[in-house]
Design a protein around this motif. Structure first.
Motif, PDB file in Angstrom:
ATOM      1  N   ASP A   1      -3.318  -2.076   9.124  1.00 63.05           N
ATOM      2  CA  ASP A   1      -2.423  -3.226   9.292  1.00 63.05           C
ATOM      3  C   ASP A   1      -2.563  -4.223   8.141  1.00 63.05           C
ATOM      4  O   ASP A   1      -1.576  -4.792   7.666  1.00 63.05           O
ATOM      5  N   ALA A   2      -3.797  -4.454   7.695  1.00 59.90           N
ATOM      6  CA  ALA A   2      -4.020  -5.408   6.606  1.00 59.90           C
ATOM      7  C   ALA A   2      -3.390  -4.915   5.304  1.00 59.90           C
ATOM      8  O   ALA A   2      -2.781  -5.692   4.559  1.00 59.90           O
ATOM      9  N   LEU A   3      -3.510  -3.620   5.017  1.00 58.27           N
ATOM     10  CA  LEU A   3      -2.913  -3.072   3.797  1.00 58.27           C
ATOM     11  C   LEU A   3      -1.389  -3.155   3.849  1.00 58.27           C
ATOM     12  O   LEU A   3      -0.735  -3.454   2.847  1.00 58.27           O
ATOM     13  N   ALA A   4      -0.826  -2.887   5.014  1.00 59.77           N
ATOM     14  CA  ALA A   4       0.626  -3.023   5.156  1.00 59.77           C
ATOM     15  C   ALA A   4       1.057  -4.469   4.929  1.00 59.77           C
ATOM     16  O   ALA A   4       2.088  -4.738   4.302  1.00 59.77           O
ATOM     17  N   ALA A   5       0.258  -5.422   5.415  1.00 58.36           N
ATOM     18  CA  ALA A   5       0.601  -6.845   5.297  1.00 58.36           C
ATOM     19  C   ALA A   5       0.580  -7.328   3.850  1.00 58.36           C
ATOM     20  O   ALA A   5       1.341  -8.222   3.475  1.00 58.36           O
ATOM     21  N   VAL A   6      -0.296  -6.746   3.024  1.00 55.73           N
ATOM     22  CA  VAL A   6      -0.406  -7.198   1.629  1.00 55.73           C
ATOM     23  C   VAL A   6       0.433  -6.347   0.677  1.00 55.73           C
ATOM     24  O   VAL A   6       0.349  -6.497  -0.540  1.00 55.73           O
ATOM     25  N   GLY A   7       1.244  -5.419   1.244  1.00 53.96           N
ATOM     26  CA  GLY A   7       2.173  -4.659   0.415  1.00 53.96           C
ATOM     27  C   GLY A   7       1.609  -3.424  -0.249  1.00 53.96           C
ATOM     28  O   GLY A   7       2.181  -2.925  -1.226  1.00 53.96           O
ATOM     29  N   TYR A   8       0.524  -2.889   0.256  1.00 53.72           N
ATOM     30  CA  TYR A   8      -0.059  -1.662  -0.313  1.00 53.72           C
ATOM     31  C   TYR A   8       0.889  -0.490  -0.098  1.00 53.72           C
ATOM     32  O   TYR A   8       1.406  -0.279   1.000  1.00 53.72           O
ATOM     33  N   GLU A   9       1.149   0.295  -1.164  1.00 54.35           N
ATOM     34  CA  GLU A   9       2.059   1.432  -1.070  1.00 54.35           C
ATOM     35  C   GLU A   9       1.379   2.753  -1.410  1.00 54.35           C
ATOM     36  O   GLU A   9       2.037   3.763  -1.632  1.00 54.35           O
ATOM     37  N   GLY A  10       0.058   2.745  -1.466  1.00 52.15           N
ATOM     38  CA  GLY A  10      -0.660   3.957  -1.824  1.00 52.15           C
ATOM     39  C   GLY A  10      -0.883   4.880  -0.647  1.00 52.15           C
ATOM     40  O   GLY A  10      -0.319   4.709   0.435  1.00 52.15           O
ATOM     41  N   SER A  11      -1.727   5.856  -0.854  1.00 50.39           N
ATOM     42  CA  SER A  11      -1.982   6.902   0.129  1.00 50.39           C
ATOM     43  C   SER A  11      -3.043   6.483   1.132  1.00 50.39           C
ATOM     44  O   SER A  11      -4.109   5.976   0.752  1.00 50.39           O
ATOM     45  N   LEU A  12      -2.763   6.704   2.405  1.00 49.53           N
ATOM     46  CA  LEU A  12      -3.785   6.474   3.427  1.00 49.53           C
ATOM     47  C   LEU A  12      -4.931   7.458   3.275  1.00 49.53           C
ATOM     48  O   LEU A  12      -6.093   7.116   3.489  1.00 49.53           O
ATOM     49  N   GLU A  13      -4.612   8.705   2.910  1.00 43.99           N
ATOM     50  CA  GLU A  13      -5.685   9.689   2.689  1.00 43.99           C
ATOM     51  C   GLU A  13      -6.651   9.230   1.614  1.00 43.99           C
ATOM     52  O   GLU A  13      -7.850   9.465   1.702  1.00 43.99           O
TER      53      GLU A  13
END
Length: 425
Positions: free
Chosen positions: A126-138
């Motif tokens: 959730d935090a990565l989505a909130a700050v606009g991260y577009e990389g791989s979850l893996e």
């Protein structure tokens, strides 16, 4: 001002590092610790089963904490509870307590770990989505496996060496100390980003809501359901096998008092985990479908457990343990990314906790059964039986794969799938 994606990941890795380091101090010697306290194999693994019973009892109520009070509070409460219960475990050993004392202490350990389950992964996604991260979850989860593998490498070796130089109780005191430090670290660094705790319901009503959400978005979602139903046969058996390897490898080595060997064996799994974490994104790119990687790891796990039950050579067993560690660590980030891509943000911690609960249910049954089989037929026989039980997970992985969920062929980013499921192989 929102922190950068790099800072969010850095905080996540620090929390993973501290949590794993604390836990790993005793991973190489836990079974030896219980046997040294006067328990039989049946009692030792039944005590471990009470830990998983604690997880079963408290998983949903503590899931309410993560979703209504916040993921930071859940992590802090987990660290504090584990610090206290680890100290209680040390007292049980010091007093040579009766079995019921170990059962109670293990139950409370289960309570502590349920505060962690799902909360930390849900927090970082959730935090990565909130700050606009577009990389791989893996990639994120793979790096977390590398971090936890490194922490386990240091902690398990250090725990085994310290036990050899002092006694089997000191690593437990070290664990409690690190957990106290993590309470402070989490309080300072964690912020709930991209998620607002829902405090509109009372505890009982919130528990019912959480349970309904677990069923709707977990068992009610076919690809998630089948993967969850595989957990009792993989996670449940895996928990037993990990701890049974400690006395079994000492038996193959020929010296039941070589605690450092047990620590080194756990360290081998740590190094394998680091390698697997590095390889996970690479292996993921070799397959269009995430379930291909999960299936490969599941089949490899079955083969390794059967092999460990048959071999009589310490060094061959070490090679098999290393292979098991690599494949489990390749599977882990892919498995987590697959589940996360199928779960809504609001119910993320809840459903991830429910998945853990399924594995704990299998462990609660498997551990005393497999522990008794070790008393009757030896550790080798119990590992053969473990391999046979874990094979039951394979059809469930295939059923999840058959649903052709978009998450199975997702590009592994927070933005969702980019590959047409119809083109998957």
């Amino acid at each position: 001002m929102l922190p950068s994606a790099r800072r969010v990941q850095g905080t996540y890795f620090v929390l993973v590092l501290g949590n794993t380091l604390a836990a790993s101090f005793i991973w190489g010697i836990n079974t030896l610790f219980l046997l040294d306290a006067g328990l039989t194999n049946l009692e030792a693994f039944t005590a471990n089963a009470f830990y998983t019973i604690g997880v079963l009892l408290f998983e949903i109520p503590t899931g309410v904490v993560a979703d209504t009070m916040g993921r930071r509070w859940s992590y802090v409460l987990g660290s504090a509870t584990l610090a206290v219960t680890t100290g209680l475990y040390w007292l049980m050993w010091l007093w040579q307590a009766p079995f019921w004392g170990w059962a109670l202490a293990s139950l409370l350990l289960g309570l502590g770990f349920t505060f962690f389950t799902g909360a930390l992964d849900a927090w970082v996604v959730d935090a990565l989505a909130a700050v606009g991260y577009e990389g791989s979850l893996e990639r994120v989860f793979g790096r977390s496996v590398v971090v936890s593998g490194g922490a386990m490498l240091v902690g398990s070796v250090l725990g085994g060496v310290v036990a050899q130089l002092t006694d089997l109780g000191v690593p437990f005191l070290m664990r409690a100390g690190v957990l106290v430090v993590m309470v402070v670290v989490a309080g300072l660094l964690m912020r709930d980003l991209g998620f607002t705790p829902d405090r509109s319901e009372g505890p009982l009503r919130a528990t019912r809501t959480v349970l309904r959400a677990s069923i709707t978005h977990g068992l009610g979602n076919p690809p998630v359901r089948w993967l969850m139903l595989a957990s009792p046969f993989t996670a449940g058996v895996g928990f037993y096998a990990f701890y049974a390897l400690q006395p079994y490898l000492l038996e193959l080595w020929g010296d039941p008092d070589a605690y450092s060997i047990a620590g080194l064996a756990a360290a081998l799994l740590s190094g394998s985990a680091m390698l697997g974490g590095f390889l996970a994104p690479v292996v993921r790119r070799r397959f269009r479908r995430r379930t291909s990687t999960i299936l490969l790891a599941t089949v490899t796990g079955v083969v390794v457990l059967l092999g460990l039950g048959l071999v009589q050579s310490f060094w061959v067993a070490i090679v098999l343990v290393g292979l098991w560690g690599v494949m489990s660590s390749i599977d882990d980030p892919v498995h987590r990314a697959y589940l996360n891509d199928m779960i809504p943000s609001k119910q993320r911690a809840t459903v991830l906790s429910f998945d853990s609960l399924m594995g704990s249910g299998g462990s609660a049954i498997a551990q005393p059964v497999l522990g008794r089989s070790a008393d009757l037929g030896g550790y080798g026989f119990s590992l053969l039986l473990s391999g046979a039980i874990s094979a039951v997970a394979i059809p469930f992985v295939l059923l999840s794969r058959a649903q052709r969920a978009p998450a199975d062929t997702a590009s592994a980013t927070l933005e969702g799938p980019s590959i047409d499921p119809a083109t998957s192989v």
